[in-house]
Design a protein around this motif. Structure first.
Motif, short mmCIF file in Angstrom:
data_model
loop_
_atom_site.label_atom_id
_atom_site.label_comp_id
_atom_site.label_asym_id
_atom_site.label_seq_id
_atom_site.Cartn_x
_atom_site.Cartn_y
_atom_site.Cartn_z
N GLY A 154 8.44 -2.91 75.32
CA GLY A 154 9.68 -2.47 74.68
C GLY A 154 10.66 -1.88 75.67
N PRO A 155 11.76 -1.35 75.16
CA PRO A 155 12.76 -0.73 76.05
C PRO A 155 12.19 0.56 76.65
CG PRO A 155 13.32 -0.30 73.76
CD PRO A 155 12.14 -1.25 73.75
N PRO A 156 12.76 1.01 77.77
CA PRO A 156 12.33 2.29 78.33
C PRO A 156 12.60 3.41 77.31
CG PRO A 156 13.97 1.22 79.75
CD PRO A 156 13.82 0.38 78.53
N VAL A 157 11.69 4.36 77.26
CA VAL A 157 11.81 5.49 76.33
C VAL A 157 11.72 6.78 77.12
CG1 VAL A 157 10.78 6.67 74.35
CG2 VAL A 157 10.75 4.16 74.46
N LEU A 158 12.75 7.59 77.01
CA LEU A 158 12.75 8.92 77.59
C LEU A 158 12.50 9.92 76.48
CD1 LEU A 158 15.90 8.75 79.91
CD2 LEU A 158 13.50 8.39 80.53
N LEU A 159 11.46 10.71 76.59
CA LEU A 159 11.16 11.74 75.60
C LEU A 159 11.50 13.10 76.18
CD1 LEU A 159 7.74 10.67 74.02
CD2 LEU A 159 10.07 10.21 73.22
N PHE A 160 12.19 13.89 75.41
CA PHE A 160 12.56 15.24 75.82
C PHE A 160 11.90 16.23 74.87
CE2 PHE A 160 15.80 12.48 77.50
CZ PHE A 160 15.83 12.88 78.83
N ASP A 161 11.16 17.19 75.46
CA ASP A 161 10.45 18.16 74.64
C ASP A 161 11.18 19.48 74.50
OD1 ASP A 161 10.06 19.21 77.16
OD2 ASP A 161 7.87 19.07 77.11
N SER A 162 12.37 19.57 75.11
CA SER A 162 13.18 20.78 74.97
C SER A 162 14.65 20.46 75.21
CB SER A 162 12.72 21.84 75.98
OG SER A 162 13.14 21.49 77.28
N PRO A 163 15.54 21.25 74.63
CA PRO A 163 16.96 21.07 74.90
C PRO A 163 17.31 21.28 76.38
CG PRO A 163 16.67 22.36 72.90
CD PRO A 163 15.31 22.22 73.54
N VAL A 164 16.58 22.15 77.06
CA VAL A 164 16.83 22.38 78.48
C VAL A 164 16.55 21.11 79.29
CG1 VAL A 164 16.04 23.68 80.51
CG2 VAL A 164 16.42 24.86 78.34
N ALA A 165 15.43 20.44 79.01
CA ALA A 165 15.10 19.20 79.71
C ALA A 165 16.16 18.13 79.42
CB ALA A 165 13.72 18.71 79.29
N LEU A 166 16.61 18.06 78.19
CA LEU A 166 17.65 17.09 77.83
C LEU A 166 18.95 17.41 78.58
CD1 LEU A 166 18.73 14.74 76.09
CD2 LEU A 166 19.31 16.46 74.36
N ASP A 167 19.34 18.66 78.61
CA ASP A 167 20.57 19.04 79.30
C ASP A 167 20.51 18.71 80.79
OD1 ASP A 167 21.79 19.89 76.97
OD2 ASP A 167 21.32 22.01 77.29
N ARG A 168 19.33 18.88 81.41
CA ARG A 168 19.17 18.53 82.82
C ARG A 168 19.41 17.03 83.03
NH1 ARG A 168 13.86 20.26 83.44
NH2 ARG A 168 14.04 22.37 82.72
N TRP A 169 18.85 16.21 82.14
CA TRP A 169 19.04 14.77 82.24
C TRP A 169 20.50 14.40 82.04
CZ3 TRP A 169 20.17 11.15 78.20
CH2 TRP A 169 20.12 9.81 78.61
N LEU A 170 21.12 15.00 81.01
CA LEU A 170 22.53 14.70 80.74
C LEU A 170 23.42 15.08 81.93
CD1 LEU A 170 22.83 15.88 77.03
CD2 LEU A 170 23.12 13.55 77.88
N ALA A 171 23.11 16.16 82.60
CA ALA A 171 23.90 16.60 83.74
C ALA A 171 23.86 15.57 84.87
CB ALA A 171 23.41 17.95 84.25
N GLY A 172 22.81 14.79 84.94
CA GLY A 172 22.69 13.77 85.99
C GLY A 172 23.33 12.44 85.64
N LEU A 173 23.77 12.28 84.42
CA LEU A 173 24.44 11.03 84.02
C LEU A 173 25.85 10.99 84.59
CD1 LEU A 173 23.49 10.61 80.25
CD2 LEU A 173 22.67 9.26 82.17
N PRO A 174 26.37 9.80 84.81
CA PRO A 174 27.76 9.69 85.27
C PRO A 174 28.72 10.27 84.24
CG PRO A 174 26.71 7.52 85.13
CD PRO A 174 25.75 8.51 84.60
N THR A 175 29.85 10.75 84.71
CA THR A 175 30.86 11.26 83.80
C THR A 175 31.77 10.12 83.38
OG1 THR A 175 32.28 11.84 85.64
CG2 THR A 175 30.84 13.57 84.77
N ARG A 176 32.60 10.40 82.38
CA ARG A 176 33.53 9.40 81.87
C ARG A 176 34.37 8.83 83.01
NH1 ARG A 176 37.24 10.43 76.79
NH2 ARG A 176 35.78 12.10 76.68
N GLY A 177 34.46 7.52 83.02
CA GLY A 177 35.29 6.85 84.03
C GLY A 177 34.57 6.55 85.33
N SER A 178 33.37 7.10 85.54
CA SER A 178 32.68 6.82 86.81
C SER A 178 31.47 5.94 86.59
CB SER A 178 32.23 8.14 87.45
OG SER A 178 31.21 8.75 86.66
#
Length: 186
Positions: A154-178
C-alpha cells in the motif's frame, strides 16, 4: 520521498484530521475535500453509500487532493491512489478529550458544520452519538492504521502518536510556493 500530491489523513473521531488536512492543504497548496461535507446533507441526513463512493472516486481520479477520513463503503478508493497516509494514532484519552472539547464548543456556539448542520444535546446524548462512536471505533481505527503501515503493497503510512511529533514533521515540510522540485523526508 517526493512531496505527496494525494494525501489521506486518517484517525479516530476528534483526533484532528480536519485541522491537519487544512494545514497540509495550505502548506502544500493542495485542494482539501472535507469528507463530512461529502457524507452529510442538511438535517444530518447521510448521503447513500453508493453516492459517497462515487463522489470519492471522482476526487481520487484527480492528480492532487487531500481527504480527511475514509469510511467502510469506499475506504479502498483513496488507499489505491494515495501517495501518503498520515495517521493520527494518538492515545485514546487525548483524542477523546479533543472530541469533548470540540463538541462542547460547537454546542455552546451553535457552530455550523458540514452543510449547515449543528450538533445538539439530543445528538450528543443519543446512542449513536459521536462520543459513543469514538469509544467503539477507537481500537478498530488504531488496528487499521497499523495494518496499513505494515502492508508494503500500500501507500506509505506515517503514524504520529503525539501532536508534538506531528508538529515536528510538519515543520520539515516545504512551505507554500517552495514545493516544486523539493523533497520532503517523512
Amino acid at each position: 520521498m517526493s512531496v505527496p500530491s494525494r494525501i489521506l489523513v486518517y484517525g479516530v473521531y476528534g483526533a484532528g484530521k480536519s485541522t491537519l488536512a487544512e494545514r497540509l492543504a495550505e502548506r502544500l497548496e493542495l485542494p482539501w475535500y472535507p469528507v463530512d461535507d461529502l457524507l452529510w446533507q442538511p438535517g444530518w441526513v447521510e448521503v447513500p453509500v453508493a453516492l459517497q463512493r462515487s463522489r470519492i472516486e471522482e476526487i481520487c481520479r484527480r492528480d492532487r487532493w487531500i481527504l480527511d477520513g475514509a469510511y467502510h463503503g469506499w475506504r479502498d478508493v483513496p488507499l489505491a491512489r494515495a501517495d501518503l497516509v498520515v495517521g493520527l494514532d494518538y492515545p485514546r484519552w487525548l483524542s477523546f478529550w479533543r472530541l469533548l472539547r470540540r463538541t462542547a464548543r460547537r454546542l455552546s456556539t451553535g457552530e455550523r458544520v458540514c452543510n449547515g448542520n449543528r450538533e445538539s444535546w439530543r445528538s450528543v446524548l443519543a446512542r449513536d452519538s459521536i462520543l459513543v462512536w469514538h469509544v467503539t471505533a477507537f481500537g478498530r481505527a488504531r488496528r487499521r492504521m497499523r495494518a496499513w503501515q505494515a502492508d508494503q503493497s500500500g501507500p506509505p503510512v506515517l503514524l504520529f502518536d503525539s501532536p508534538v511529533a506531528l508538529d515536528r514533521w510538519l515543520a520539515g515540510l516545504p512551505t507554500r510556493g517552495s514545493v516544486d522540485g523539493q523533497t520532503a523526508q517523512p
